[in-house]
Design a protein around this motif. Structure first.
Motif, PDB file in Angstrom:
ATOM      1  N   SER A 196       0.846  -1.209   0.000  1.00  0.00           N
ATOM      2  CA  SER A 196       0.000   0.000   0.000  1.00  0.00           C
ATOM      3  C   SER A 196       0.870   1.243   0.000  1.00  0.00           C
ATOM      4  O   SER A 196       0.624   2.191  -0.748  1.00  0.00           O
ATOM      5  CB  SER A 196      -0.867   0.055   1.256  1.00  0.00           C
TER       6      SER A 196
ATOM      7  N   GLU B 203       2.553   1.727  -3.415  1.00  0.00           N
ATOM      8  CA  GLU B 203       1.593   2.127  -4.456  1.00  0.00           C
ATOM      9  C   GLU B 203       1.263   3.608  -4.290  1.00  0.00           C
ATOM     10  O   GLU B 203       1.185   4.360  -5.240  1.00  0.00           O
ATOM     11  CB  GLU B 203       0.316   1.292  -4.360  1.00  0.00           C
TER      12      GLU B 203
ATOM     13  N   THR C 136       2.111   6.405  -7.048  1.00  0.00           N
ATOM     14  CA  THR C 136       0.993   7.170  -7.621  1.00  0.00           C
ATOM     15  C   THR C 136       1.217   8.649  -7.395  1.00  0.00           C
ATOM     16  O   THR C 136       1.041   9.471  -8.289  1.00  0.00           O
ATOM     17  CB  THR C 136      -0.345   6.757  -6.944  1.00  0.00           C
TER      18      THR C 136
ATOM     19  N   LYS D 106     -15.622  12.769  -3.111  1.00  0.00           N
ATOM     20  CA  LYS D 106     -14.280  12.672  -3.701  1.00  0.00           C
ATOM     21  C   LYS D 106     -13.307  13.599  -2.999  1.00  0.00           C
ATOM     22  O   LYS D 106     -13.676  14.721  -2.616  1.00  0.00           O
ATOM     23  CB  LYS D 106     -14.333  13.051  -5.186  1.00  0.00           C
TER      24      LYS D 106
ATOM     25  N   ASP E  86      -8.224  13.382  -8.930  1.00  0.00           N
ATOM     26  CA  ASP E  86      -9.030  12.619  -7.977  1.00  0.00           C
ATOM     27  C   ASP E  86      -8.066  11.789  -7.129  1.00  0.00           C
ATOM     28  O   ASP E  86      -7.431  10.860  -7.639  1.00  0.00           O
ATOM     29  CB  ASP E  86      -9.996  11.710  -8.750  1.00  0.00           C
TER      30      ASP E  86
ATOM     31  N   THR F 286      -8.987  10.264  -4.289  1.00  0.00           N
ATOM     32  CA  THR F 286      -9.781   9.462  -3.355  1.00  0.00           C
ATOM     33  C   THR F 286      -9.117   8.108  -3.108  1.00  0.00           C
ATOM     34  O   THR F 286      -9.040   7.637  -1.983  1.00  0.00           O
ATOM     35  CB  THR F 286     -11.209   9.255  -3.919  1.00  0.00           C
ATOM     36  N   ARG F 287      -8.603   7.508  -4.195  1.00  0.00           N
ATOM     37  CA  ARG F 287      -7.967   6.200  -4.056  1.00  0.00           C
ATOM     38  C   ARG F 287      -6.698   6.318  -3.191  1.00  0.00           C
ATOM     39  O   ARG F 287      -6.417   5.482  -2.355  1.00  0.00           O
ATOM     40  CB  ARG F 287      -7.612   5.657  -5.440  1.00  0.00           C
TER      41      ARG F 287
ATOM     42  N   TYR G 255      -7.712   6.391   0.219  1.00  0.00           N
ATOM     43  CA  TYR G 255      -8.098   5.052   0.666  1.00  0.00           C
ATOM     44  C   TYR G 255      -6.841   4.240   0.985  1.00  0.00           C
ATOM     45  O   TYR G 255      -6.763   3.580   2.027  1.00  0.00           O
ATOM     46  CB  TYR G 255      -8.927   4.390  -0.440  1.00  0.00           C
ATOM     47  N   LEU G 256      -5.833   4.357   0.090  1.00  0.00           N
ATOM     48  CA  LEU G 256      -4.581   3.626   0.320  1.00  0.00           C
ATOM     49  C   LEU G 256      -3.915   4.109   1.601  1.00  0.00           C
ATOM     50  O   LEU G 256      -3.376   3.330   2.379  1.00  0.00           O
ATOM     51  CB  LEU G 256      -3.619   3.815  -0.859  1.00  0.00           C
TER      52      LEU G 256
END
Lengths: 164, 704
Positions: free
Chosen positions: B123, B126, B130, B243, B268, B270-271, B274-275
Motif C-alpha cells: 500500500s 503504491e 501514484t 471525492k 481525484d 480518493t484512491r 483510501y490507500l
C-alpha cells in the motif's frame, strides 16, 4: 561450472522481479507485488563453448522504506540498474543508487529501461537517458511483459561477468 | 530439552543450529521439511556442513563466521530473503548468535510476518508511486502551459501536441481567463465532477471555486495576489459520491505582470486517501515528512479553540525553497524538508504540534508559550535553525530562510478559520521582507497588508495602462557647465494625474516581482529617449538604474539587445547604475550578467558608492566604469570631517583604478568648490537641475 553473481537494483516497482521472472520462467504478471528482502534465482547460460551459472539477486526496491545495502553487492560480478520508462523520477533514483553502488564496487553496471511496452511519457527526454547511459557498460530497453530484449540483456550481463 | 523449552516459549517455526567449528553444525531444533530443504546434510548426519545450496544463507555465513569468531554475546541478522524449494517458497531470516561462549544459527520462517509486512509496504509503495507520478505529470504540464499561455495571445496558439496532451490528460485541466471565465477545460475535468459537455451549469470551475472558497481560509489573499496554491478539497456530491480532489492553482502573468489566465489542475486522489487509510493512519499524515497534514492540523486547531486555552498559531513558509526544487529536483527538495523537520522537532515541547500544510508551508500550534515576547524568541530560534546550511548528497551547500506569520487565540481571532487566515496574512507580510522574518498579526498589519495588496493590484493596472514616465536629471561637467549625461528616473502618474514617488512603489514592485516588467519598459523607453537626445547632443550618455532583482533577470540581456537593435542607439552611451548591495548576493550570476552587458558595449556605474559593502575587489573584477559618491556624504561636506575624508577617499580610489567619479546630490556652491578643488568634476544635484520631463530636458540641451 563457473558461478557468477549479478544484482538487480532500482527504485520500487520498476519491474526488477518481473524481468527475472520473464528471464527464468518466461512468464509475466501485470499485478504489482512488492518484493521484501532478497530472492536469488539461478540460470544456466551458454556463452559459446562455456556454460556458466548466473545467480540473479533480486533486491527489494530502494526507496523511503528500504535503504541501499552495499553488502548485497559482495561477490557480485556485475549489477543492473533498472528504471521505469513511464516514471522519470525512477531514472533519477536509479542514478542515485548507481552512485551509491559505485562507492562500494567497481564492477560493470548495465542500465535497463524497462516497461517499453507502455506508452512513452512526455516528460522523459531522450537526451536525459542518452547522457546517463554513457556512464554504464551497456544500456537496454526492455519489456518484461513482452520479453523484448530481456534475454539479450541478461546474456550481455553474463558476457560482462566473464570479461571480468 | 531444547525442543520442550522452545515449544513452551511458543517459538515453533524456526530451526536452531549449534556451531561447533568452522562449517561444522549440529541441528538442535527444527525437523520441518523446510529445514531439511535448506540444510539437506542435517537429515543424515548429527554434525553437518552448510553448502552453497542457498547462496543467500552462504553469503550471510561470511558475516556470521566473523561474528562468531569475535565471540562477544549478541546477535546479527541476515535480513529477510525468499528461498524456493521443490515444494514451496520460503520467507526466511537468519540470526547468528553468541551466548555464553556458544555459537548458534537460528533460521526463522517468517511466512506470516512476510505477508503482513508485504501488505503494508505494498500500500505504502503504491501510494508513493501514484503520488510521484501525479506530481511529475502535473509539474510538466503546468510548466508547459504556463510558458505557452504567457506568450500566447489566444489559446489557438496552443501547440497542437500540447492540446492533445490536455485533451487526453489523466487529470482535470481548466484554464480560466483573468475574470475567472472558462477558456478551456478537458473531458477529465467534466468527468471528475460527473458532468458531461451537454449539461447545464454548474461547471467544473464553479464547483471548484465553491469548494475552494469554503475550504481554504486564504482564498481571498491567494486570488488577489495571484499566488500559487496546492492542496486537497473534499467534494460531497451525494450520499454515494464523495471525492478528495488535489487542486493545483497557478496564475499566469504576461511580460507586463498582468494576470492573463488561471490554470486549475485537478486530480481525484480518493484512491490515494483510501490507500493511505489502509496503510495505518497515513490518511492524516504527510507522506514526505510523516508530520500531521493540513486536515489533522485544522482538526487540532478546532479542538484547541473549543478547549478555550490561549495558544499561538504559527504559519511557516520556507523561503527560496522553490529555487532549491527547480535547481536540484524534488528528491533533494524532499530531503531538505525532512532534515528541516528533524531540526525543528527538538525545539518543540511535547505539547506543541508541527504540521505540514502543503508544498513549502508548515504550521505550529504553540501551546506552552504565554507571551508574545516568548513566542517571538521561539520564532527567532526557528529562523536560526532553518537558516543553517543544508547539503545535497554531492556536498553542495543549500540555504533556505523562514517566514513566520503568527496569530494568537483568542486575542486575534476566536475561531479556527479566522485564526488561520490571520496567520496567513501575517506570513504574507513577512514574505515581503528580503530576509527571514516573523510577523505578528495585528490590526495595523492587516491594514498595511491590505494596502500593499491594493498597491500591487494598482501597479499591475498601471503597467498595463502605461502610467509611468521617465524624468531626466542632468549630470554636469562642472568645468564647462555643460550637460554630459542624464539619469533616467521613473515616475508614476496615476489616473488622477497624481505623481507617486518611486520610493513608495519601487520597493513593492521589487518584492512582488513587478520590477521586471517595469524594468523592461524603462529599458525600452530609455532607448527611445536616447535616440531623441542624440539629435541634440550625440555625445550624451543616459544612465538607467537597475535593481537587484533585475540584475538576476535572465531576460535582461535580451531586453537590452532588442532595444539597441530596434533604436539603433550606440550602446556605449548607455550606462547602468547598480548598487553595491547587488554585488553581495549571487555575485557569480551578477558578474556573468555584467560581463554580457559590457560585451554589448554598455557602461557600468556603481550607485550610492560608500553606503554599502564597498569592496575594491568587486570594483576590479567587474570592470566598472564609474562610481557615484552617495548624496549623504556630499550633503554634509562643509561641516563633517568624516564625510570629507570619505569623499576624498572615494575620489582617490576611483582615480587610482582609472574610474570616472560622479558626485550626487550637489546642492550648494561650497560643495561644488570642494569637489572641483579635489578633482571631482562631474556632478548632479539640484544646484544644476532637478529631474524634468523629457521635453523640458530637450529644451535644456537646445539652450546649450
Amino acid at each position: 561450472m563457473i558461478q557468477k553473481k549479478i544484482c538487480l537494483l532500482g527504485a520500487s516497482a520498476v519491474g526488477k522481479t518481473s524481468l527475472i521472472k520473464q528471464y527464468i520462467e518466461g512468464v509475466f504478471s501485470d499485478k504489482y507485488l512488492t518484493t521484501l528482502g532478497v530472492k536469488v534465482d539461478k540460470k544456466q547460460v551458454q556463452l559459446g563453448p562455456r556454460e556458466i551459472q548466473l545467480m540473479v539477486w533480486d533486491i527489494e526496491g530502494i526507496d523511503r522504506y528500504c535503504g541501499f545495502q552495499p553488502k548485497y553487492l559482495r561477490g557480485a560480478s556485475a549489477f543492473i540498474i533498472v528504471v521505469d520508462h513511464t516514471r522519470s523520477q525512477s531514472l533519477q533514483e536509479g542514478m542515485e543508487i548507481f552512485q551509491l553502488a559505485q562507492e562500494t564496487t567497481n564492477i560493470p553496471a548495465v542500465l535497463v529501461i524497462n516497461k517499453t511496452d507502455l506508452p512513452e511519457q512526455w516528460h522523459w527526454t531522450e537526451h536525459e537517458v542518452e547522457t546517463r547511459s554513457h556512464m554504464f557498460a551497456d544500456c537496454f530497453r526492455t519489456s518484461a511483459k513482452t520479453g523484448e530484449q530481456v534475454d539479450a540483456m541478461f546474456q550481455a550481463v553474463a558476457r560482462l561477468c566473464m570479461a571480468d | 530439552m531444547y525442543t520442550s523449552l522452545i515449544q513452551a516459549l511458543g517459538i515453533i517455526n524456526c530451526t536452531i543450529v549449534k556451531r561447533h567449528g568452522n562449517n561444522n553444525f549440529e541441528l538442535l531444533y527444527g525437523t520441518n521439511d523446510w529445514a531439511y530443504a535448506l540444510l539437506p546434510h542435517a537429515r543424515d548426519d548429527t554434525h553437518f556442513t552448510i553448502d552453497d545450496h542457498s547462496p543467500y544463507l552462504q553469503d550471510f555465513l561470511i558475516d556470521a563466521e566473523h561474528f562468531w569468531q569475535i565471540g562477544n554475546d549478541g546477535q546479527i541478522q541476515s535480513g529477510i530473503w525468499s528461498e524456493k524449494t521443490a515444494s514451496s517458497l520460503l520467507r526466511l531470516e537468519a540470526i547468528a548468535a553468541v551466548t555464553k561462549g556458544e555459537c548458534f544459527l537460528v533460521i526463522n520462517n517468517l511466512e506470516q510476518q512476510y505477508a503482513r509486512q508485504q501488505k503494508t509496504l505494498q500500500s505504502a509503495r503504491e501510494l508513493l508511486i501514484t503520488n510521484d507520478k501525479m506530481l511529475a505529470e502535473q509539474e510538466y504540464l503546468q510548466e508547459r502551459l504556463e510558458t505557452i499561455l504567457r506568450q500566447a495571445d489566444n489559446l489557438t496558439a496552443l501547440q497542437a501536441p500540447l492540446n492533445k496532451v490536455i485533451e487526453h490528460a489523466e487529470f482535470g485541466i481548466i484554464i480560466a481567463d483573468a475574470d475567472m471565465q472558462i477558456v478551456q477545460q478537458n473531458p477529465r475535468a467534466l468527468a471528475l465532477f460527473e458532468l458531461s459537455e451537454q449539461q447545464a451549469p454548474p461547471s467544473p470551475l464553479s464547483i471548484t471555486m465553491r469548494l475552494f472558497n469554503e475550504q481554504c481560509p486564504s482564498v481571498e489573499r491567494i486570488l488577489s495576489t495571484h499566488s500559487e496554491w496546492r492542496g486537497e478539497l473534499f467534494w460531497h456530491m451525494s450520499e454515494y459520491v464523495n471525492k478528495w480532489l488535489d487542486l493545483s492553482l497557478q496564475a499566469v502573468v504576461d511580460a507586463q505582470g498582468a494576470l492573463v489566465n488561471w490554470i486549475f489542475i485537478l486530480n481525484d486522489v480518493t484512491r490515494l486517501k483510501y490507500l493511505q487509510q489502509r496503510n495505518e493512519q497515513l490518511g492524516m499524515y504527510d507522506i514526505v515528512t510523516d508530520l500531521p497534514n493540513r486536515h489533522l492540523l485544522l482538526q487540532n486547531t478546532e479542538s484547541a479553540v473549543s478547549d478555550q486555552h490561549p495558544f499561538y498559531f504559527l504559519y511557516l513558509d520556507i523561503k527560496w525553497f522553490k529555487r532549491v526544487n527547480d535547481r536540484y529536483g524534488h528528491a533533494v527538495g524532499d530531503t531538505l524538508l525532512i532534515e528541516l523537520v528533524e531540526r525543528i522537532q527538538p525545539l518543540l515541547g511535547d505539547e506543541n504540534l508541527l504540521a505540514r500544510m502543503g508544498g513549502d508551508e508548515f504550521a505550529i500550534l504553540l501551546h506552552d508559550t504565554t507571551s508574545a515576547k516568548e513566542c517571538d524568541a521561539f520564532c527567532q530560534r526557528l529562523i536560526q535553525t532553518v537558516e543553517q546550511p543544508f547539503y545535497t548528497p554531492d556536498k553542495q551547500q543549500l540555504r533556505v530562510g523562514l517566514n513566520i506569520g503568527v496569530a494568537h487565540y483568542p486575542s486575534d481571532a476566536t475561531d479556527c478559520e479566522q485564526l488561520v487566515r490571520f496567520a496567513d496574512m501575517a506570513v504574507y507580510s513577512a514574505k515581503r521582507q528580503l530576509d527571514s522574518h516573523a510577523a505578528f498579526y495585528s490590526k495595523s498589519l492587516k491594514d498595511i497588508t491590505m494596502k500593499r495588496i491594493a498597491m500591487e493590484e494598482a501597479l499591475r493596472k498601471a503597467i498595463k495602462a502605461r502610467e509611468f514616465e521617465l524624468f531626466l536629471q542632468p549630470i554636469i561637467d562642472m568645468r564647462s557647465g555643460g550637460i554630459v549625461k542624464a539619469e533616467a528616473l521613473i515616475r508614476w502618474r496615476d489616473k488622477s494625474n497624481k505623481l507617486i514617488s518611486p520610493d513608495e512603489f519601487i520597493p513593492i514592485a521589487e518584492l512582488c516581482g513587478l520590477i521586471i516588467p517595469i524594468g523592461h519598459w524603462v529599458i525600452e523607453q530609455a532607448g527611445n529617449m536616447l535616440k531623441l537626445l542624440h539629435s541634440y547632443n550625440d555625445q550624451l550618455t543616459l544612465s538607467v538604474n537597475l535593481s537587484p532583482k533585475q540584475l538576476n533577470d535572465e531576460h535582461l540581456l535580451d531586453a537590452f539587445t532588442a532595444t539597441i537593435n530596434k533604436t539603433g542607439i550606440d550602446a556605449s552611451k548607455v550606462e547602468l547604475e547598480i548598487t553595491e548591495g547587488v554585488l553581495i548576493d549571487n555575485f557569480e550570476r551578477v558578474e556573468r550578467h555584467i560581463r554580457q552587458l559590457r560585451k554589448l558595449g554598455i557602461r557600468i556605474s556603481i550607485d550610492d558608492f560608500g553606503t554599502g559593502y564597498s569592496s575594491l575587489r568587486y570594483l576590479q573584477r567587474l570592470s566598472v566604469d564609474t562610481v557615484k559618491i552617495d548624496r549623504s556624504f556630499v550633503h554634509d561636506l562643509s561641516d563633517n570631517e568624516n564625510d570629507k575624508a570619505i569623499v576624498l577617499a572615494v575620489i582617490a580610489i576611483a582615480k587610482s583604478l582609472g574610474l570616472e567619479v560622479i558626485a550626487e546630490g550637489v546642492e550648494t556652491k561650497a560643495q561644488r568648490h570642494f569637489l572641483m578643488d579635489n578633482a571631482c568634476f562631474i556632478a548632479q544635484g539640484y544646484l544644476f537641475g532637478r529631474p524634468v520631463p523629457v521635453d523640458d530636458f530637450c529644451q535644456l540641451l537646445s539652450c546649450e
